[in-house]
Design an enzyme around this catalytic site. Structure first.
Site, PDB file in Angstrom:
ATOM      1  N   ALA A 216     -30.556  61.799  -5.089  1.00 49.25           N
ATOM      2  CA  ALA A 216     -31.382  60.958  -5.708  1.00 49.25           C
ATOM      3  C   ALA A 216     -32.172  60.017  -4.945  1.00 49.25           C
ATOM      4  O   ALA A 216     -31.334  58.816  -4.728  1.00 49.25           O
ATOM      5  CB  ALA A 216     -30.852  60.784  -7.100  1.00 49.25           C
TER       6      ALA A 216
ATOM      7  N   THR B 220     -31.499  57.396   1.482  1.00 50.70           N
ATOM      8  CA  THR B 220     -32.827  57.781   1.552  1.00 50.70           C
ATOM      9  C   THR B 220     -33.225  58.136   2.864  1.00 50.70           C
ATOM     10  O   THR B 220     -32.440  57.691   3.836  1.00 50.70           O
ATOM     11  CB  THR B 220     -34.045  57.027   0.939  1.00 50.70           C
ATOM     12  OG1 THR B 220     -34.054  55.719   1.754  1.00 50.70           O
ATOM     13  CG2 THR B 220     -33.742  56.763  -0.753  1.00 50.70           C
TER      14      THR B 220
ATOM     15  N   HIS C 284     -41.144  47.395  -0.867  1.00 47.91           N
ATOM     16  CA  HIS C 284     -39.619  47.154  -0.682  1.00 47.91           C
ATOM     17  C   HIS C 284     -39.333  45.925   0.193  1.00 47.91           C
ATOM     18  O   HIS C 284     -40.387  45.620   0.946  1.00 47.91           O
ATOM     19  CB  HIS C 284     -39.186  48.412  -0.130  1.00 47.91           C
ATOM     20  CG  HIS C 284     -38.900  49.744  -1.192  1.00 47.91           C
ATOM     21  ND1 HIS C 284     -39.674  50.535  -1.253  1.00 47.91           N
ATOM     22  CD2 HIS C 284     -37.902  50.043  -1.877  1.00 47.91           C
ATOM     23  CE1 HIS C 284     -39.298  51.332  -2.242  1.00 47.91           C
ATOM     24  NE2 HIS C 284     -38.108  51.110  -2.733  1.00 47.91           N
TER      25      HIS C 284
ATOM     26  N   GLY D 169     -27.440  58.484  -2.650  1.00 45.20           N
ATOM     27  CA  GLY D 169     -28.769  57.669  -2.991  1.00 45.20           C
ATOM     28  C   GLY D 169     -29.244  57.253  -1.620  1.00 45.20           C
ATOM     29  O   GLY D 169     -30.257  56.796  -1.893  1.00 45.20           O
TER      30      GLY D 169
ATOM     31  N   LYS E  83     -35.540  47.562   4.701  1.00 47.93           N
ATOM     32  CA  LYS E  83     -35.623  49.000   4.426  1.00 47.93           C
ATOM     33  C   LYS E  83     -35.958  49.714   5.612  1.00 47.93           C
ATOM     34  O   LYS E  83     -36.672  49.210   6.449  1.00 47.93           O
ATOM     35  CB  LYS E  83     -36.526  49.324   3.444  1.00 47.93           C
ATOM     36  CG  LYS E  83     -36.410  50.815   2.916  1.00 47.93           C
ATOM     37  CD  LYS E  83     -37.124  50.934   1.781  1.00 47.93           C
ATOM     38  CE  LYS E  83     -37.296  52.589   1.291  1.00 47.93           C
ATOM     39  NZ  LYS E  83     -35.878  53.122   1.085  1.00 47.93           N
TER      40      LYS E  83
ATOM     41  N   GLY F  57     -20.001  53.237   2.531  1.00 47.33           N
ATOM     42  CA  GLY F  57     -21.353  52.073   2.762  1.00 47.33           C
ATOM     43  C   GLY F  57     -20.971  50.836   1.777  1.00 47.33           C
ATOM     44  O   GLY F  57     -22.117  50.379   1.141  1.00 47.33           O
ATOM     45  N   PRO F  58     -19.589  50.612   1.563  1.00 47.53           N
ATOM     46  CA  PRO F  58     -19.301  49.548   0.236  1.00 47.53           C
ATOM     47  C   PRO F  58     -19.597  48.212   0.530  1.00 47.53           C
ATOM     48  O   PRO F  58     -19.855  47.367  -0.493  1.00 47.53           O
ATOM     49  CB  PRO F  58     -17.854  49.672   0.391  1.00 47.53           C
ATOM     50  CG  PRO F  58     -17.248  50.263   1.457  1.00 47.53           C
ATOM     51  CD  PRO F  58     -18.319  51.107   2.224  1.00 47.53           C
TER      52      PRO F  58
ATOM     53  N   PHE G   3     -32.339  56.109  -8.411  1.00 46.06           N
ATOM     54  CA  PHE G   3     -31.408  56.243  -9.317  1.00 46.06           C
ATOM     55  C   PHE G   3     -32.063  55.311 -10.623  1.00 46.06           C
ATOM     56  O   PHE G   3     -31.169  55.410 -11.549  1.00 46.06           O
ATOM     57  CB  PHE G   3     -30.002  55.575  -9.040  1.00 46.06           C
ATOM     58  CG  PHE G   3     -29.369  56.572  -8.224  1.00 46.06           C
ATOM     59  CD1 PHE G   3     -28.948  57.778  -8.692  1.00 46.06           C
ATOM     60  CD2 PHE G   3     -28.802  56.398  -6.969  1.00 46.06           C
ATOM     61  CE1 PHE G   3     -27.993  58.711  -8.150  1.00 46.06           C
ATOM     62  CE2 PHE G   3     -27.957  57.244  -6.037  1.00 46.06           C
ATOM     63  CZ  PHE G   3     -27.416  58.300  -6.694  1.00 46.06           C
TER      64      PHE G   3
HETATM   65  P1  NAP Z   1     -27.624  48.163   3.365  1.00 48.85           P
HETATM   66  O1  NAP Z   1     -27.349  47.037   2.728  1.00 48.85           O
HETATM   67  O2  NAP Z   1     -28.016  48.440   4.995  1.00 48.85           O
HETATM   68  O3  NAP Z   1     -26.092  49.003   3.430  1.00 48.85           O
HETATM   69  C1  NAP Z   1     -25.923  50.187   4.204  1.00 48.85           C
HETATM   70  C2  NAP Z   1     -24.447  50.164   4.371  1.00 48.85           C
HETATM   71  O4  NAP Z   1     -24.041  51.297   5.179  1.00 48.85           O
HETATM   72  C3  NAP Z   1     -23.869  49.004   5.568  1.00 48.85           C
HETATM   73  O5  NAP Z   1     -22.836  48.339   4.877  1.00 48.85           O
HETATM   74  C4  NAP Z   1     -23.624  49.621   6.709  1.00 48.85           C
HETATM   75  O6  NAP Z   1     -22.748  48.974   7.450  1.00 48.85           O
HETATM   76  C5  NAP Z   1     -23.281  50.807   6.228  1.00 48.85           C
HETATM   77  N1  NAP Z   1     -23.043  51.989   7.220  1.00 48.85           N
HETATM   78  C6  NAP Z   1     -23.710  52.262   8.256  1.00 48.85           C
HETATM   79  N2  NAP Z   1     -22.946  53.389   8.955  1.00 48.85           N
HETATM   80  C7  NAP Z   1     -21.925  53.672   8.352  1.00 48.85           C
HETATM   81  C8  NAP Z   1     -20.787  54.323   8.443  1.00 48.85           C
HETATM   82  N3  NAP Z   1     -20.917  55.167   9.768  1.00 48.85           N
HETATM   83  N4  NAP Z   1     -19.820  54.485   7.786  1.00 48.85           N
HETATM   84  C9  NAP Z   1     -19.656  53.851   6.855  1.00 48.85           C
HETATM   85  N5  NAP Z   1     -20.969  52.992   6.360  1.00 48.85           N
HETATM   86  C10 NAP Z   1     -21.775  52.654   7.065  1.00 48.85           C
HETATM   87  O7  NAP Z   1     -28.644  49.227   2.621  1.00 48.85           O
HETATM   88  P2  NAP Z   1     -28.799  49.347   1.006  1.00 48.85           P
HETATM   89  O8  NAP Z   1     -29.952  48.732   0.564  1.00 48.85           O
HETATM   90  O9  NAP Z   1     -27.592  49.314   0.363  1.00 48.85           O
HETATM   91  O10 NAP Z   1     -29.006  50.815   0.989  1.00 48.85           O
HETATM   92  C11 NAP Z   1     -28.478  51.940   1.299  1.00 48.85           C
HETATM   93  C12 NAP Z   1     -29.155  53.502   1.222  1.00 48.85           C
HETATM   94  O11 NAP Z   1     -29.585  53.431  -0.098  1.00 48.85           O
HETATM   95  C13 NAP Z   1     -30.390  53.316   2.104  1.00 48.85           C
HETATM   96  O12 NAP Z   1     -30.539  54.570   2.639  1.00 48.85           O
HETATM   97  C14 NAP Z   1     -31.656  52.911   0.881  1.00 48.85           C
HETATM   98  O13 NAP Z   1     -32.745  53.411   1.278  1.00 48.85           O
HETATM   99  C15 NAP Z   1     -30.944  53.606  -0.413  1.00 48.85           C
HETATM  100  N6  NAP Z   1     -31.327  53.256  -1.516  1.00 48.85           N
HETATM  101  C16 NAP Z   1     -31.306  53.793  -2.216  1.00 48.85           C
HETATM  102  C17 NAP Z   1     -31.597  53.671  -3.815  1.00 48.85           C
HETATM  103  C18 NAP Z   1     -31.334  54.810  -4.859  1.00 48.85           C
HETATM  104  O14 NAP Z   1     -31.878  54.428  -6.202  1.00 48.85           O
HETATM  105  N7  NAP Z   1     -31.236  55.894  -4.673  1.00 48.85           N
HETATM  106  C19 NAP Z   1     -32.039  52.303  -4.168  1.00 48.85           C
HETATM  107  C20 NAP Z   1     -31.896  51.425  -3.372  1.00 48.85           C
HETATM  108  C21 NAP Z   1     -31.492  51.859  -1.792  1.00 48.85           C
HETATM  109  P3  NAP Z   1     -23.186  47.971   8.660  1.00 48.85           P
HETATM  110  O15 NAP Z   1     -23.331  46.701   7.533  1.00 48.85           O
HETATM  111  O16 NAP Z   1     -21.716  47.807   9.333  1.00 48.85           O
HETATM  112  O17 NAP Z   1     -24.417  48.378   9.238  1.00 48.85           O
END
Ligand code: NAP
EC number: 1.17.1.8
Length: 266
Positions: free
Chosen positions: A125, A101, A155, A99, A159, A10-11, A128
């Site tokens: 987690a 969720t 949020h 990370g 989300k 998910g970079p 984080f």
């Molecule tokens: P985001 O901006 O939507 O990023 C998600 C990424 O995953 C997108 O780039 C997406 O690509 C990619 N993805 C989807 N399917 C994939 C696959 N099959 N292979 C590889 N990459 C794929 O979301 P975010 O805000 O970064 O959050 C990501 C996750 O972390 C969520 O579950 C969020 O709730 C969680 N989170 C956790 C924390 C923590 O502290 N633990 C904090 C904030 C967020 P596309 O753009 O092509 O769809």
């Protein structure tokens, strides 16, 4: 010093971009590859907006693990994809730091069992941010004295899951110590469905989604003549990165399963 070989899934995401910067900027870490839905075979550094990096982009996660043989997977994707990545990583004895969720209780139980069978460390987690972990711990402490509590999590509007993983984890931690209780009036009726939010063991959880927000939570306790509010705010996603680093360093020394950063913070 042994180099920790890391793959990020998910970079291009909001969290994934910060994790890329963390890994590239940390001595002793190597960004060995990334897993994305597109740009197969290209280098991450060739994608607009990314710093210089030779990390190869894979769309096939299993092939990535076979080719790269990393030590750690950092997953910041979506619940379904994150579950598949975490299970596959454990099968290959690659340590997941997750990370993402939105995992269910059953998902977490399955991952814990797989981590045990494979004797491979795994940290999941839902938050984080160290401040958020303290907010959860303080809430658990307060719940021993205040059995009436409502959780409001706020949020950004992109989300996918609600309530947030942090809210669910907070409710679980509170439920572990709180005297079991169904809150509110016994004859309470919602005139608009959902007005009282989600219910977890008699507590209520409310999810706010608005552009402009990042990740915020307040836990409100009430008793006769007093209230107590415990609140945490993440104003940017860099706030999560010290926790990601702690998790990567810790998972390298573990062969068991941990859910929640509070379990690795003293
Ligand atoms: P985001 O901006 O939507 O990023 C998600 C990424 O995953 C997108 O780039 C997406 O690509 C990619 N993805 C989807 N399917 C994939 C696959 N099959 N292979 C590889 N990459 C794929 O979301 P975010 O805000 O970064 O959050 C990501 C996750 O972390 C969520 O579950 C969020 O709730 C969680 N989170 C956790 C924390 C923590 O502290 N633990 C904090 C904030 C967020 P596309 O753009 O092509 O769809």
């Amino acid at each position: 010093m042994d180099i920790v070989k890391i793959v990020i899934a998910g970079p291009r995401g909001r969290m994934g971009k910060e994790a890329v910067n963390l890994v590239l900027g940390t001595e002793g870490y190597e960004l060995s590859a990334v897993v994305d839905r597109k740009y197969e075979g290209m280098k991450l550094g060739d994608i607009d907006g990314f710093p210089e990096s030779d990390a190869l982009i894979y769309t096939d996660f299993e092939k990535c693990l076979q080719d790269v043989q990393p030590d750690v997977l950092i997953d910041l994707t979506t619940p379904e994809v994150g579950m598949y990545h975490t299970k596959t990583a454990l099968t290959y004895k690659v340590r997941p730091v997750v990370g993402t969720t939105g995992f269910s209780k059953e998902d977490l139980a399955e991952l814990e069992q797989l981590s045990q069978e494979q004797e491979t460390g795994c940290i999941i987690a839902p938050n984080f941010a160290v401040g958020a972990v303290l907010m959860m711990k303080f809430s658990q402490m307060a719940a021993k004295y205040f059995s009436d509590v409502e959780i409001i999590e706020l949020h950004h509007d992109q989300k996918l899951d609600a309530p947030s993983g942090t809210a669910v984890k907070t409710a679980q931690m509170i439920a572990d110590v709180r005297e079991s209780k169904k809150q509110g009036h016994k004859d309470e009726k919602e005139t608009i469905q959902g007005a009282r939010g989600a219910e977890y063991e008699g507590m209520h959880i409310h999810s706010v989604r608005l552009p402009g927000l990042i990740a915020h939570q307040q836990v409100l306790f009430g008793a006769d003549g007093q209230t107590l509010t415990i609140r945490h705010d993440s104003y940017n996603r860099n706030s999560f990165m010290s926790g990601v680093k702690l998790a990567v360093d810790t998972v390298m020394k573990m062969d068991s399963f941990v859910y929640g950063l509070e379990n690795i913070i003293e």
